[in-house]
Design a protein around this motif. Structure first.
Motif, PDB file in Angstrom:
ATOM      1  N   ALA A 145       0.841  -1.200   0.000  1.00  0.00           N
ATOM      2  CA  ALA A 145       0.000   0.000   0.000  1.00  0.00           C
ATOM      3  C   ALA A 145       0.877   1.251   0.000  1.00  0.00           C
ATOM      4  CB  ALA A 145      -0.925  -0.006   1.214  1.00  0.00           C
ATOM      5  N   ALA A 146       1.946   1.236   0.788  1.00  0.00           N
ATOM      6  CA  ALA A 146       2.843   2.397   0.848  1.00  0.00           C
ATOM      7  C   ALA A 146       3.431   2.664  -0.540  1.00  0.00           C
ATOM      8  CB  ALA A 146       3.947   2.155   1.876  1.00  0.00           C
ATOM      9  N   ALA A 147       3.885   1.608  -1.211  1.00  0.00           N
ATOM     10  CA  ALA A 147       4.487   1.771  -2.540  1.00  0.00           C
ATOM     11  C   ALA A 147       3.469   2.323  -3.535  1.00  0.00           C
ATOM     12  CB  ALA A 147       5.056   0.434  -3.033  1.00  0.00           C
ATOM     13  N   GLU A 148       2.233   1.798  -3.467  1.00  0.00           N
ATOM     14  CA  GLU A 148       1.204   2.273  -4.396  1.00  0.00           C
ATOM     15  C   GLU A 148       0.869   3.744  -4.157  1.00  0.00           C
ATOM     16  OE1 GLU A 148      -1.927  -0.591  -3.917  1.00  0.00           O
ATOM     17  OE2 GLU A 148      -0.586  -2.171  -4.680  1.00  0.00           O
ATOM     18  N   HIS A 149       0.782   4.132  -2.881  1.00  0.00           N
ATOM     19  CA  HIS A 149       0.516   5.536  -2.568  1.00  0.00           C
ATOM     20  C   HIS A 149       1.603   6.434  -3.148  1.00  0.00           C
ATOM     21  CE1 HIS A 149      -2.980   6.014   0.096  1.00  0.00           C
ATOM     22  NE2 HIS A 149      -2.783   4.735   0.374  1.00  0.00           N
ATOM     23  N   ILE A 150       2.848   6.040  -2.940  1.00  0.00           N
ATOM     24  CA  ILE A 150       3.953   6.876  -3.429  1.00  0.00           C
ATOM     25  C   ILE A 150       3.878   7.010  -4.943  1.00  0.00           C
ATOM     26  CG2 ILE A 150       6.462   6.960  -3.714  1.00  0.00           C
ATOM     27  CD1 ILE A 150       6.688   5.761  -0.890  1.00  0.00           C
ATOM     28  N   LEU A 151       3.679   5.884  -5.644  1.00  0.00           N
ATOM     29  CA  LEU A 151       3.619   5.934  -7.108  1.00  0.00           C
ATOM     30  C   LEU A 151       2.434   6.773  -7.572  1.00  0.00           C
ATOM     31  CD1 LEU A 151       4.654   2.246  -7.830  1.00  0.00           C
ATOM     32  CD2 LEU A 151       5.910   4.303  -8.531  1.00  0.00           C
ATOM     33  N   SER A 152       1.308   6.698  -6.847  1.00  0.00           N
ATOM     34  CA  SER A 152       0.148   7.471  -7.270  1.00  0.00           C
ATOM     35  C   SER A 152       0.410   8.973  -7.081  1.00  0.00           C
ATOM     36  CB  SER A 152      -1.112   6.985  -6.552  1.00  0.00           C
ATOM     37  OG  SER A 152      -1.630   7.965  -5.691  1.00  0.00           O
ATOM     38  N   HIS A 153       1.082   9.347  -5.982  1.00  0.00           N
ATOM     39  CA  HIS A 153       1.423  10.767  -5.797  1.00  0.00           C
ATOM     40  C   HIS A 153       2.422  11.231  -6.845  1.00  0.00           C
ATOM     41  CE1 HIS A 153      -0.639  12.104  -2.133  1.00  0.00           C
ATOM     42  NE2 HIS A 153      -0.586  10.827  -1.773  1.00  0.00           N
ATOM     43  N   LEU A 154       3.341  10.340  -7.215  1.00  0.00           N
ATOM     44  CA  LEU A 154       4.333  10.716  -8.228  1.00  0.00           C
ATOM     45  C   LEU A 154       3.693  10.787  -9.608  1.00  0.00           C
ATOM     46  CD1 LEU A 154       7.417   8.566  -7.080  1.00  0.00           C
ATOM     47  CD2 LEU A 154       7.079  11.022  -6.762  1.00  0.00           C
ATOM     48  N   GLY A 155       2.438  10.306  -9.701  1.00  0.00           N
ATOM     49  CA  GLY A 155       1.725  10.365 -10.978  1.00  0.00           C
ATOM     50  C   GLY A 155       2.251   9.359 -11.984  1.00  0.00           C
ATOM     51  N   VAL A 156       2.823   8.262 -11.478  1.00  0.00           N
ATOM     52  CA  VAL A 156       3.358   7.239 -12.374  1.00  0.00           C
ATOM     53  C   VAL A 156       2.320   6.124 -12.515  1.00  0.00           C
ATOM     54  CG1 VAL A 156       5.182   5.554 -12.749  1.00  0.00           C
ATOM     55  CG2 VAL A 156       5.708   7.721 -11.624  1.00  0.00           C
ATOM     56  N   ALA A 157       1.859   5.909 -13.728  1.00  0.00           N
ATOM     57  CA  ALA A 157       0.832   4.880 -13.940  1.00  0.00           C
ATOM     58  C   ALA A 157       1.476   3.521 -14.188  1.00  0.00           C
ATOM     59  CB  ALA A 157      -0.055   5.266 -15.110  1.00  0.00           C
ATOM     60  N   GLY A 158       2.482   3.472 -15.029  1.00  0.00           N
ATOM     61  CA  GLY A 158       3.108   2.177 -15.334  1.00  0.00           C
ATOM     62  C   GLY A 158       4.573   2.190 -14.913  1.00  0.00           C
ATOM     63  N   PRO A 159       4.822   2.005 -13.606  1.00  0.00           N
ATOM     64  CA  PRO A 159       6.213   2.078 -13.133  1.00  0.00           C
ATOM     65  C   PRO A 159       7.039   0.904 -13.671  1.00  0.00           C
ATOM     66  CG  PRO A 159       4.781   1.269 -11.380  1.00  0.00           C
ATOM     67  CD  PRO A 159       3.887   1.631 -12.530  1.00  0.00           C
ATOM     68  N   GLY A 160       8.202   1.209 -14.191  1.00  0.00           N
ATOM     69  CA  GLY A 160       9.113   0.168 -14.670  1.00  0.00           C
ATOM     70  C   GLY A 160       9.777  -0.528 -13.483  1.00  0.00           C
ATOM     71  N   PRO A 161      10.470  -1.655 -13.758  1.00  0.00           N
ATOM     72  CA  PRO A 161      11.065  -2.441 -12.662  1.00  0.00           C
ATOM     73  C   PRO A 161      12.091  -1.658 -11.836  1.00  0.00           C
ATOM     74  CG  PRO A 161      11.733  -3.297 -14.829  1.00  0.00           C
ATOM     75  CD  PRO A 161      10.656  -2.288 -15.071  1.00  0.00           C
ATOM     76  N   ARG A 162      12.871  -0.782 -12.500  1.00  0.00           N
ATOM     77  CA  ARG A 162      13.902  -0.067 -11.729  1.00  0.00           C
ATOM     78  C   ARG A 162      13.293   0.941 -10.766  1.00  0.00           C
ATOM     79  NH1 ARG A 162      15.816  -1.821 -16.200  1.00  0.00           N
ATOM     80  NH2 ARG A 162      17.927  -2.662 -16.385  1.00  0.00           N
ATOM     81  N   ALA A 181      17.961   7.277 -11.672  1.00  0.00           N
ATOM     82  CA  ALA A 181      17.757   8.106 -12.873  1.00  0.00           C
ATOM     83  C   ALA A 181      18.923   7.980 -13.855  1.00  0.00           C
ATOM     84  CB  ALA A 181      17.564   9.562 -12.466  1.00  0.00           C
ATOM     85  N   ARG A 182      20.123   7.649 -13.339  1.00  0.00           N
ATOM     86  CA  ARG A 182      21.289   7.516 -14.231  1.00  0.00           C
ATOM     87  C   ARG A 182      21.128   6.360 -15.207  1.00  0.00           C
ATOM     88  NH1 ARG A 182      25.527   7.540  -9.289  1.00  0.00           N
ATOM     89  NH2 ARG A 182      24.847   9.510  -8.381  1.00  0.00           N
ATOM     90  N   ARG A 183      20.275   5.392 -14.860  1.00  0.00           N
ATOM     91  CA  ARG A 183      20.122   4.209 -15.714  1.00  0.00           C
ATOM     92  C   ARG A 183      18.680   3.950 -16.107  1.00  0.00           C
ATOM     93  NH1 ARG A 183      22.625   2.925 -11.213  1.00  0.00           N
ATOM     94  NH2 ARG A 183      24.494   2.078 -12.210  1.00  0.00           N
ATOM     95  N   ASP A 184      17.774   4.888 -15.818  1.00  0.00           N
ATOM     96  CA  ASP A 184      16.367   4.648 -16.127  1.00  0.00           C
ATOM     97  C   ASP A 184      15.675   5.956 -16.535  1.00  0.00           C
ATOM     98  OD1 ASP A 184      13.895   3.115 -16.155  1.00  0.00           O
ATOM     99  OD2 ASP A 184      13.375   4.123 -14.281  1.00  0.00           O
ATOM    100  N   PRO A 185      15.300   6.078 -17.822  1.00  0.00           N
ATOM    101  CA  PRO A 185      14.699   7.334 -18.316  1.00  0.00           C
ATOM    102  C   PRO A 185      13.422   7.723 -17.564  1.00  0.00           C
ATOM    103  CG  PRO A 185      15.220   5.834 -20.142  1.00  0.00           C
ATOM    104  CD  PRO A 185      15.427   5.058 -18.878  1.00  0.00           C
ATOM    105  N   GLN A 186      12.594   6.741 -17.183  1.00  0.00           N
ATOM    106  CA  GLN A 186      11.361   7.048 -16.457  1.00  0.00           C
ATOM    107  C   GLN A 186      11.674   7.757 -15.136  1.00  0.00           C
ATOM    108  OE1 GLN A 186       9.159   3.690 -14.752  1.00  0.00           O
ATOM    109  NE2 GLN A 186       7.242   4.612 -15.448  1.00  0.00           N
ATOM    110  N   THR A 187      12.653   7.218 -14.413  1.00  0.00           N
ATOM    111  CA  THR A 187      13.035   7.827 -13.139  1.00  0.00           C
ATOM    112  C   THR A 187      13.702   9.182 -13.371  1.00  0.00           C
ATOM    113  OG1 THR A 187      13.360   5.584 -12.296  1.00  0.00           O
ATOM    114  CG2 THR A 187      14.202   7.360 -10.938  1.00  0.00           C
TER     115      THR A 187
END
Lengths: 217, 217
Positions: B136-153, B200-206
């Motif tokens: 739940a904590a991870a989902e909340h953070i991703l939702s606040h960051l506005g990331v819909a399809g978070p990549g593995p990194r 971010a150095r290795r992941d464009p999404q981040t």
């Protein structure tokens, strides 16, 4: 004494050899199945010995076997941290992480089950074994960093990073070992430096350390 | 109906109220003692009710009471993450961390025992409850960051940070709640940004996310 070594089936093993053979068999089973799904029968079959023999070595049954296997895995894990005190610090950390990730790779499910808890055979004793490895990891890192009296902020940073590495290993196993181990290792080393840099903003001891690390590259 | 509210001792509680009273009593005991050291007798005494009454509500005994208390604590913990989707992102994270650290402060030992495992009443069910809160904590953070399809990194980074926060809370309790909660909160937020920058150095999404965070301050 004989010109040819006898085949394993006929050779009489010493008590220590037999014990170690049974632990190896157990560890290889724990690598693919959760501890509670491994019976003494399975271990006997995997080692090619009789069930009474397994019981003779581990009269406490499954729990005793599991704890012994865990101790043996913990010893192996500690060996990952054996790194000579020479050469650039981050290179030493990289090499230790390489060995650690090879261990995670090899022990797979057994490693997960162990760290994630929730196993029916988990007890405060098994938790203490795992915590002992974590403490050993922290002490190794501090000794390589040359810090004799680490303050609370530095200690907390190192312990947080170790926990994050554990979490990364579990996720890595869940995600079919992606990204590749080499990339994961570099990523973890960079995170190590990054969290130390954050701590350095509020802790002179860590600040001095970060300066050393930068000069050491 | 009556001009004065009856005193608690005389008021008849509804089933839900009674259940919640018993859980509160149990949680306050778990805050100072490990789960296996809390008996149903203790809960009855703390709540000022008879032992049979506690058994009527929790016929499964200690294990059932512990799981119910854990679920109730997990629900409370999830409420810490309720944060409006407005204002600077890192300020939202700070506020959620403030509530989380207040929870850790309040529940002390019970929180440690729960997260550290090794409790005799720990089972795969209790582990699942704790993992649910982490997810739940991870989902909340991703939702606040506005990331819909978070990549593995990105996902791995967030989950590692959450684990590091847990580790920090346990160490914080061990170290008599030092450094002060405000400092710990800022430190954890800065670590969040720092580990994202490494990813971010290795992941464009981040990388895109880190640019957003910097512009958002």
């Amino acid at each position: 004494m004989t010109p040819q070594a006898p085949t394993p089936a006929y050779r009489r093993l010493s008590v220590e050899e037999r014990r170690s053979q049974l632990l190896d068999a157990a560890l290889s089973l724990f690598a693919h199945r959760a501890p509670e799904e491994v019976s003494l029968d399975d271990v006997a079959e995997a080692a090619g010995v009789s069930r009474p023999l397994v019981y003779r070595y581990f009269p406490g049954g499954k729990q005793q076997l599991y704890e012994a296997a865990l101790r043996s895995a913990a010893d192996e894990l500690r060996h990952c941290f054996d790194e000579p005190h020479e050469g650039p610090l981050l290179l030493r950390l990289s090499r230790a992480l390489d060995r650690y990730l090879a261990f995670v790779d090899q022990h797979g499910t057994g490693f997960s089950a162990l760290l994630q808890g929730g196993s029916v055979v988990e007890t405060s004793r098994t938790t203490a074994i795992v915590d002992g490895v974590r403490r050993a990891a922290a002490e190794h890192i501090l000794s390589h960093l040359g810090v004799a009296g680490p303050g609370p902020r530095l200690r907390m940073t190192i312990r947080m990073w170790i926990t994050a590495v554990e979490a990364a290993s579990l996720i890595w196993l869940d995600e079919d070992k992606q990204p590749p181990a080499d990339e994961l290792r570099d990523w973890l080393v960079e995170q190590f430096v990054a969290v130390l840099e954050v701590t350095a903003r509020r802790d002179p001891q860590t600040e001095a350390l970060v300066r050393e690390l930068a000069a050491d590259l």
